[in-house]
Design an enzyme around this catalytic site. Structure first.
Site, PDB file in Angstrom:
ATOM      1  CG  ASN A   6      -1.834   1.137   1.272  1.00 12.84           C
ATOM      2  OD1 ASN A   6      -1.362   2.272   1.055  1.00 12.84           O
ATOM      3  ND2 ASN A   6      -2.994   0.896   1.601  1.00 12.84           N
ATOM      4  CG  HIS A   9       0.799   6.292   4.822  1.00 10.19           C
ATOM      5  ND1 HIS A   9      -0.123   7.268   5.174  1.00 10.19           N
ATOM      6  CD2 HIS A   9       0.090   5.124   5.564  1.00 10.19           C
ATOM      7  CE1 HIS A   9      -1.135   6.650   5.950  1.00 10.19           C
ATOM      8  NE2 HIS A   9      -0.747   5.359   5.899  1.00 10.19           N
ATOM      9  NE  ARG A  17       6.754  21.804   3.578  1.00 13.89           N
ATOM     10  CZ  ARG A  17       7.984  22.046   3.560  1.00 13.89           C
ATOM     11  NH1 ARG A  17       8.674  22.130   2.258  1.00 13.89           N
ATOM     12  NH2 ARG A  17       8.896  22.382   4.484  1.00 13.89           N
ATOM     13  CG  HIS A  42      -8.133   4.172   1.252  1.00 12.81           C
ATOM     14  ND1 HIS A  42      -8.381   4.152   2.634  1.00 12.81           N
ATOM     15  CD2 HIS A  42      -9.711   4.508   0.790  1.00 12.81           C
ATOM     16  CE1 HIS A  42      -9.828   4.050   2.861  1.00 12.81           C
ATOM     17  NE2 HIS A  42     -10.475   4.715   1.894  1.00 12.81           N
ATOM     18  NE  ARG A  44      -9.493   8.707   4.085  1.00 13.10           N
ATOM     19  CZ  ARG A  44      -9.836   8.000   5.255  1.00 13.10           C
ATOM     20  NH1 ARG A  44      -9.091   6.961   5.494  1.00 13.10           N
ATOM     21  NH2 ARG A  44     -10.903   8.613   6.118  1.00 13.10           N
ATOM     22  NE  ARG A  48      -7.685  11.410   5.894  1.00 13.18           N
ATOM     23  CZ  ARG A  48      -8.147  11.073   6.971  1.00 13.18           C
ATOM     24  NH1 ARG A  48      -7.322  10.229   7.477  1.00 13.18           N
ATOM     25  NH2 ARG A  48      -9.302  10.917   7.217  1.00 13.18           N
ATOM     26  CG  HIS A  49      -3.646   9.145   1.674  1.00 11.80           C
ATOM     27  ND1 HIS A  49      -4.535   8.478   0.823  1.00 11.80           N
ATOM     28  CD2 HIS A  49      -4.026   8.628   2.977  1.00 11.80           C
ATOM     29  CE1 HIS A  49      -5.192   7.543   1.509  1.00 11.80           C
ATOM     30  NE2 HIS A  49      -4.737   7.513   2.868  1.00 11.80           N
ATOM     31  CD  GLU A  69      -7.132  -0.187   1.332  1.00  9.52           C
ATOM     32  OE1 GLU A  69      -7.149   0.835   1.756  1.00  9.52           O
ATOM     33  OE2 GLU A  69      -6.389  -1.181   1.605  1.00  9.52           O
ATOM     34  CB  THR A  99      -5.352   4.724   9.450  1.00  9.59           C
ATOM     35  OG1 THR A  99      -5.501   3.670   8.465  1.00  9.59           O
ATOM     36  CG2 THR A  99      -5.566   4.145  10.913  1.00  9.59           C
ATOM     37  CB  THR A 100      -9.303   1.733   7.595  1.00 11.02           C
ATOM     38  OG1 THR A 100      -9.235   2.484   6.185  1.00 11.02           O
ATOM     39  CG2 THR A 100     -10.778   1.185   7.490  1.00 11.02           C
ATOM     40  CD  GLU A 152      -7.282  -5.934   3.431  1.00 10.85           C
ATOM     41  OE1 GLU A 152      -7.732  -5.686   2.148  1.00 10.85           O
ATOM     42  OE2 GLU A 152      -6.517  -5.469   4.235  1.00 10.85           O
ATOM     43  CG  HIS A 192      -5.460  -1.525   9.407  1.00 17.59           C
ATOM     44  ND1 HIS A 192      -4.972  -0.921  10.342  1.00 17.59           N
ATOM     45  CD2 HIS A 192      -5.962  -0.585   8.514  1.00 17.59           C
ATOM     46  CE1 HIS A 192      -5.172   0.344  10.323  1.00 17.59           C
ATOM     47  NE2 HIS A 192      -5.902   0.586   9.169  1.00 17.59           N
ATOM     48  N   GLY A 193      -1.961  -2.539  10.082  1.00 13.06           N
ATOM     49  CA  GLY A 193      -1.059  -2.588  11.292  1.00 13.06           C
ATOM     50  C   GLY A 193      -0.075  -3.679  11.243  1.00 13.06           C
ATOM     51  N   GLY A 214       1.217  -1.295   4.470  1.00 14.14           N
ATOM     52  CA  GLY A 214       1.514   0.088   3.991  1.00 14.14           C
ATOM     53  C   GLY A 214       2.376   0.647   4.896  1.00 14.14           C
ATOM     54  CG  HIS A 215       2.403   3.467   8.869  1.00 15.40           C
ATOM     55  ND1 HIS A 215       3.211   3.133   9.991  1.00 15.40           N
ATOM     56  CD2 HIS A 215       2.310   4.753   8.531  1.00 15.40           C
ATOM     57  CE1 HIS A 215       3.477   4.428  10.527  1.00 15.40           C
ATOM     58  NE2 HIS A 215       3.082   5.470   9.636  1.00 15.40           N
TER      59      HIS A 215
HETATM   60  N1  PXP Z   1      -6.045  -2.882   4.447  1.00 15.08           N
HETATM   61  C1  PXP Z   1      -6.923  -1.753   4.529  1.00 15.08           C
HETATM   62  C2  PXP Z   1      -8.434  -2.316   4.057  1.00 15.08           C
HETATM   63  C3  PXP Z   1      -6.439  -0.599   4.959  1.00 15.08           C
HETATM   64  O1  PXP Z   1      -7.505   0.308   4.866  1.00 15.08           O
HETATM   65  C4  PXP Z   1      -5.269  -0.586   5.168  1.00 15.08           C
HETATM   66  C5  PXP Z   1      -4.660   1.006   5.304  1.00 15.08           C
HETATM   67  O2  PXP Z   1      -4.794   1.903   4.336  1.00 15.08           O
HETATM   68  C6  PXP Z   1      -4.258  -1.292   5.214  1.00 15.08           C
HETATM   69  C7  PXP Z   1      -4.658  -2.565   4.704  1.00 15.08           C
HETATM   70  C8  PXP Z   1      -2.722  -1.147   5.332  1.00 15.08           C
HETATM   71  O3  PXP Z   1      -2.674  -0.834   6.599  1.00 15.08           O
HETATM   72  P1  PXP Z   1      -1.248  -0.416   7.097  1.00 15.08           P
HETATM   73  O4  PXP Z   1      -0.890   0.868   6.538  1.00 15.08           O
HETATM   74  O5  PXP Z   1      -1.229  -0.443   8.502  1.00 15.08           O
HETATM   75  O6  PXP Z   1      -0.148  -1.421   6.711  1.00 15.08           O
END
Ligand code: PXP
Length: 256
Positions: A6, A9, A17, A42, A44, A48-49, A69, A99-100, A152, A192-193, A214-215
């Site tokens: 993902n 970010h 900026r 994603h 949104r 925002r990004h 997404e 975040t979600t 997911e 996620h996370g 992603g993050h």
């Molecule tokens: N899956 C979904 C559905 C998400 O919304 C996100 C965050 O955008 C992720 C996975 C990835 O999460 P992370 O950035 O914490 O790895």
């Protein structure tokens, strides 16, 4: 197991900026060089990004597959219908969230209706549809009933757990939901996370065939570059089953 990276970010830094760098399109290319099996973004409603321009360019340039997404909202659904990504993942969205924050609440009739309508629209456009849900039995059953091809599983509670006992409980919920979903004929994704430290047990779960991360990868990429960051996550994800076999069913965080 597929690793979807993902790149939201990367766009977050750009938007800090309001300029044109760094570019998530370049980051996606570097992620593919590092072995990403797909690119996730994603779009949104508040933009925002990731922007419309990003999604359109990625649709043309991503060589693996794009997982878009989006919320079950008319405007973003129309964009998905037009660009036809390989996969769309429906997620809940709240403007004030960082975040979600959780899976779709399919027990709520308005959410269920809107999600069902969105699934129908996306499927009619030839797009593979995944639903982002919490790891529980009711959400798996509802996803199946709504005609999704994949789910997911939200791994955020597992990732955020501090005490070992809590992490083990959340991991158990993910494992059970994954087995249930696979038994119902759904493809099972998770995300996620997830980080370099906590991904191994989840990646070792046999029914899970795709991870969205992603993050943690974008954070690592700031020091190692995107290609190496993806290569290292890919090594962990693909090595996970043998690590678990070697060390037992539970591996503590490895302290990256
Ligand atoms: N899956 C979904 C559905 C998400 O919304 C996100 C965050 O955008 C992720 C996975 C990835 O999460 P992370 O950035 O914490 O790895």
């Amino acid at each position: 197991m597929r690793l979807y990276v993902n790149v939201d970010h990367v766009a977050t830094v750009r938007e800090a900026r309001g300029t044109n760098e760094p570019d998530p399109v370049h980051a996606a290319y570097s992620a593919e060089l590092g072995g990403a099996d797909g690119i996730t973004v994603h779009l949104r409603e508040d933009r925002r990004h990731i922007s419309d321009r990003d999604v359109r360019l990625l649709a043309e340039t991503v060589r693996t597959g794009m997982n878009l997404e989006l919320a079950a909202a008319d405007e973003v659904l129309s964009i998905a219908e037009e660009i036809r990504p390989m996969q769309a993942t429906l997620v809940p969205e709240r403007r004030e969230e960082l975040t979600t924050e959780g899976g779709l609440n399919l027990g709520a009739p308005p959410v269920r209706r809107a999600t069902g309508d969105a699934v129908s629209r996306l499927v009619a456009a030839g797009i593979r549809v995944s639903l982002f849900i919490d790891p529980d039995e009711a959400s798996v059953a509802a996803s199946k009933a709504l005609g999704a091809e994949a789910i997911e599983l939200h791994t955020g509670e597992y990732a955020n757990a501090v005490a070992d006992r809590d992490r083990a409980r959340e991991f158990g919920r993910i494992r059970n939901a994954a087995e249930l979903a696979a038994g119902a004929g759904l493809s099972v994704h998770a995300g996620h996370g997830l980080t370099y430290a906590n991904v191994t047990p989840v990646a070792a779960l046999e029914p899970i065939e795709e991870l969205n991360i992603g993050h943690s990868i974008v954070s690592r990429a700031l020091t190692t570059g995107m290609t190496d960051a993806v290569r290292e996550m890919r090594r962990l994800v693909h090595g996970a089953p043998s690590r678990v076999r070697e060390h037992g069913s539970w591996i503590p965080p490895i302290g990256y």
